[in-house]
Design an enzyme around this catalytic site. Structure first.
Site, mmCIF file in Angstrom:
data_model
loop_
_atom_site.group_PDB
_atom_site.id
_atom_site.type_symbol
_atom_site.label_atom_id
_atom_site.label_comp_id
_atom_site.label_asym_id
_atom_site.label_seq_id
_atom_site.Cartn_x
_atom_site.Cartn_y
_atom_site.Cartn_z
ATOM 1 N N ASN A 90 1.307 -10.711 12.233
ATOM 2 C CA ASN A 90 1.749 -11.640 11.406
ATOM 3 C C ASN A 90 2.221 -10.551 10.350
ATOM 4 O O ASN A 90 2.198 -9.506 10.266
ATOM 5 C CB ASN A 90 0.215 -12.089 10.754
ATOM 6 C CG ASN A 90 -0.565 -11.384 9.909
ATOM 7 O OD1 ASN A 90 -0.144 -11.183 8.607
ATOM 8 N ND2 ASN A 90 -1.358 -10.486 10.542
ATOM 9 N N PHE A 94 -0.663 -11.733 2.047
ATOM 10 C CA PHE A 94 -1.299 -12.100 1.046
ATOM 11 C C PHE A 94 -1.259 -13.538 0.330
ATOM 12 O O PHE A 94 -1.470 -13.559 -0.807
ATOM 13 C CB PHE A 94 -1.571 -11.043 -0.099
ATOM 14 C CG PHE A 94 -2.313 -9.736 0.447
ATOM 15 C CD1 PHE A 94 -2.857 -9.478 1.708
ATOM 16 C CD2 PHE A 94 -2.299 -8.729 -0.573
ATOM 17 C CE1 PHE A 94 -3.510 -8.358 1.720
ATOM 18 C CE2 PHE A 94 -2.868 -7.420 -0.132
ATOM 19 C CZ PHE A 94 -3.453 -7.221 1.087
ATOM 20 N N SER A 148 -3.116 -3.557 4.745
ATOM 21 C CA SER A 148 -2.242 -4.506 5.219
ATOM 22 C C SER A 148 -0.848 -3.753 5.048
ATOM 23 O O SER A 148 -0.128 -3.110 4.172
ATOM 24 C CB SER A 148 -2.243 -5.797 4.157
ATOM 25 O OG SER A 148 -1.291 -6.452 4.857
ATOM 26 N N ASN A 176 1.829 -5.929 5.287
ATOM 27 C CA ASN A 176 2.857 -6.867 4.713
ATOM 28 C C ASN A 176 2.816 -7.151 3.244
ATOM 29 O O ASN A 176 3.542 -8.068 2.768
ATOM 30 C CB ASN A 176 2.086 -8.183 5.353
ATOM 31 C CG ASN A 176 1.844 -8.080 6.880
ATOM 32 O OD1 ASN A 176 2.951 -7.550 7.459
ATOM 33 N ND2 ASN A 176 1.090 -8.469 7.389
ATOM 34 N N THR A 177 2.100 -6.254 2.654
ATOM 35 C CA THR A 177 2.770 -5.850 0.890
ATOM 36 C C THR A 177 3.345 -4.529 0.832
ATOM 37 O O THR A 177 2.816 -3.459 1.241
ATOM 38 C CB THR A 177 1.440 -6.046 -0.018
ATOM 39 O OG1 THR A 177 0.970 -7.484 0.283
ATOM 40 C CG2 THR A 177 1.931 -5.750 -1.324
ATOM 41 N N LYS A 229 -11.218 -1.157 3.566
ATOM 42 C CA LYS A 229 -10.880 -1.465 4.879
ATOM 43 C C LYS A 229 -9.574 -0.513 4.917
ATOM 44 O O LYS A 229 -8.543 -0.529 4.090
ATOM 45 C CB LYS A 229 -10.262 -2.944 4.763
ATOM 46 C CG LYS A 229 -9.638 -3.350 6.285
ATOM 47 C CD LYS A 229 -10.003 -4.769 6.161
ATOM 48 C CE LYS A 229 -9.445 -5.276 7.849
ATOM 49 N NZ LYS A 229 -9.667 -6.613 8.060
ATOM 50 N N ASN A 271 -7.592 -2.352 10.194
ATOM 51 C CA ASN A 271 -6.618 -3.629 9.933
ATOM 52 C C ASN A 271 -5.699 -3.496 11.025
ATOM 53 O O ASN A 271 -6.005 -3.021 12.208
ATOM 54 C CB ASN A 271 -5.986 -3.316 8.528
ATOM 55 C CG ASN A 271 -5.508 -4.647 7.896
ATOM 56 O OD1 ASN A 271 -5.051 -5.678 8.492
ATOM 57 N ND2 ASN A 271 -5.621 -4.612 6.531
#
Length: 342
Positions: free
Chosen positions: A113, A117, A180, A182-183, A222, A251
């Site tokens: 994915n 966010f 994450s 993805n940022t 995390k 994560n």
């Protein structure tokens, strides 16, 4: 009770992954509102455990990411989780990355994915938590917080503190998500200098909030599975220095070693599911060695069976969380995992 999920999974897997997510929750919410969901789900297994001063009804929780906005709390609680982690939420609403942004890799029991966010903003989430029956009845709900994509790393601390202030009244615990993929540049916050600055800011904010509300809420961190072995030592030292109550390991991964040849295997984003099991377990082991039971570890990543939970316990985890395994195995996985704990 008969496990019907294997019959439903082909239908769900025939749909776009994000569309299947929305469809599934729409049906779960509808069944929950009319009181029927509990008829299809076995009663939750109660195996009370106390960690970080919190009384969990069982040690198996929902990982952040499945319910980013707190829209499905009561339906998820009915599935049998001991606790729910909602988010990641950011100060301002944001749409996340362009679609398509979620991909199944069924040959590997995995997902990739790059959601980014996507959420309605922290205030909207807090209001939904307040309205949920699970919250009102004392259920354990963690709030996972992050920074907006438009916020620079130099200003990231402000976003995390802003979110902490917003969620503090309703959260059973608060998780700072710095891992994450993805940022853009978010994982740079795992470096020693930036991590020290962030944890210091959160530590000071929590002292003020504890005084304001008369209660000290646990703060979790995390981390990613892609850290180097020597990174875990300074992370452990900082967890202790700033009185972080628990660490969530881990994560999603940016590694593609086990999936590169599969369809969608090289899509950008975070890989979750079975391929992350070993790296997650290694991270738990490294943290446990460094922390020596002084900070609890919550194990996440690759859990598809009770045996996978046993591996995380053996590595040093006190609690576990599920996400991708739930998509591949269905709600029965929750019970299978709870049974592993003594």
């Amino acid at each position: 009770m008969i496990n019907t999920y294997p019959l439903l999974r082909p239908l769900l897997f025939s749909m776009d992954p994000e569309a299947a997510h929305d469809f599934s929750f729409a049906q779960l919410d509808r069944l929950e509102r009319c009181g029927l969901l509990s008829r299809f789900i076995d009663k939750p297994l109660i195996k009370p455990v106390h960690v970080c001063g919190i009384a969990f009804r069982n040690p198996v929780g929902l990982a952040a990411g499945l319910d980013k906005d707190g829209k499905h709390i009561d339906a998820l609680a009915t599935l049998g989780f001991g606790f729910l982690e909602i988010g990641t939420v950011t100060p301002k609403a944001q749409s996340g990355n362009p679609k398509p942004r979620m991909f199944r890799l069924p040959e590997a029991n995995a997902l990739i994915n790059r959601m980014g966010f996507n959420n309605d903003g922290v205030d909207a989430c807090v209001e939904r938590v307040r309205r949920s029956r699970f919250y009102q009845e004392g259920g354990v709900i963690g709030l996972n917080i992050g920074k907006n994509a438009s916020t620079t790393l130099e200003d990231a601390n402000q976003d995390y503190v802003m979110c902490m202030k917003a969620v503090y009244p309703v959260a059973s615990y608060i998780t700072a998500n710095i891992s994450s993929p993805n940022t853009k540049n978010l994982r740079d916050l795992q470096g020693e200098t930036l991590l020290r600055q962030l944890l210091s800011a959160l530590h000071q904010a929590r002292i003020a909030l504890s005084d304001q509300y008369g209660v000290r809420k646990p703060l979790f961190l995390k981390i990613a599975p892609d850290l180097q072995a020597n990174d875990f030592k300074f992370i452990a030292d900082l967890l202790l220095e700033f009185e972080i109550d628990a660490v969530i390991a881990t994560n999603t991964t940016i590694s593609r070693v086990d999936v590169a040849t599969l369809p969608h295997g090289n899509e950008a984003g975070g890989l979750s599911g079975s391929p992350v099991l070993n790296s997650s377990n290694q991270a738990i082991h490294h943290l446990f060695q460094s922390l020596q039971n002084r900070v609890p570890i919550i194990g996440v990543g690759g859990i598809q069976s009770g045996n996978d939970v046993r591996q995380k316990i053996d590595a040093g985890a006190s609690l576990v969380q599920l996400y991708t395994g739930l998509i591949y195995k269905g709600p029965q996985l929750i019970r299978d995992c709870v049974r592993v704990f003594n």
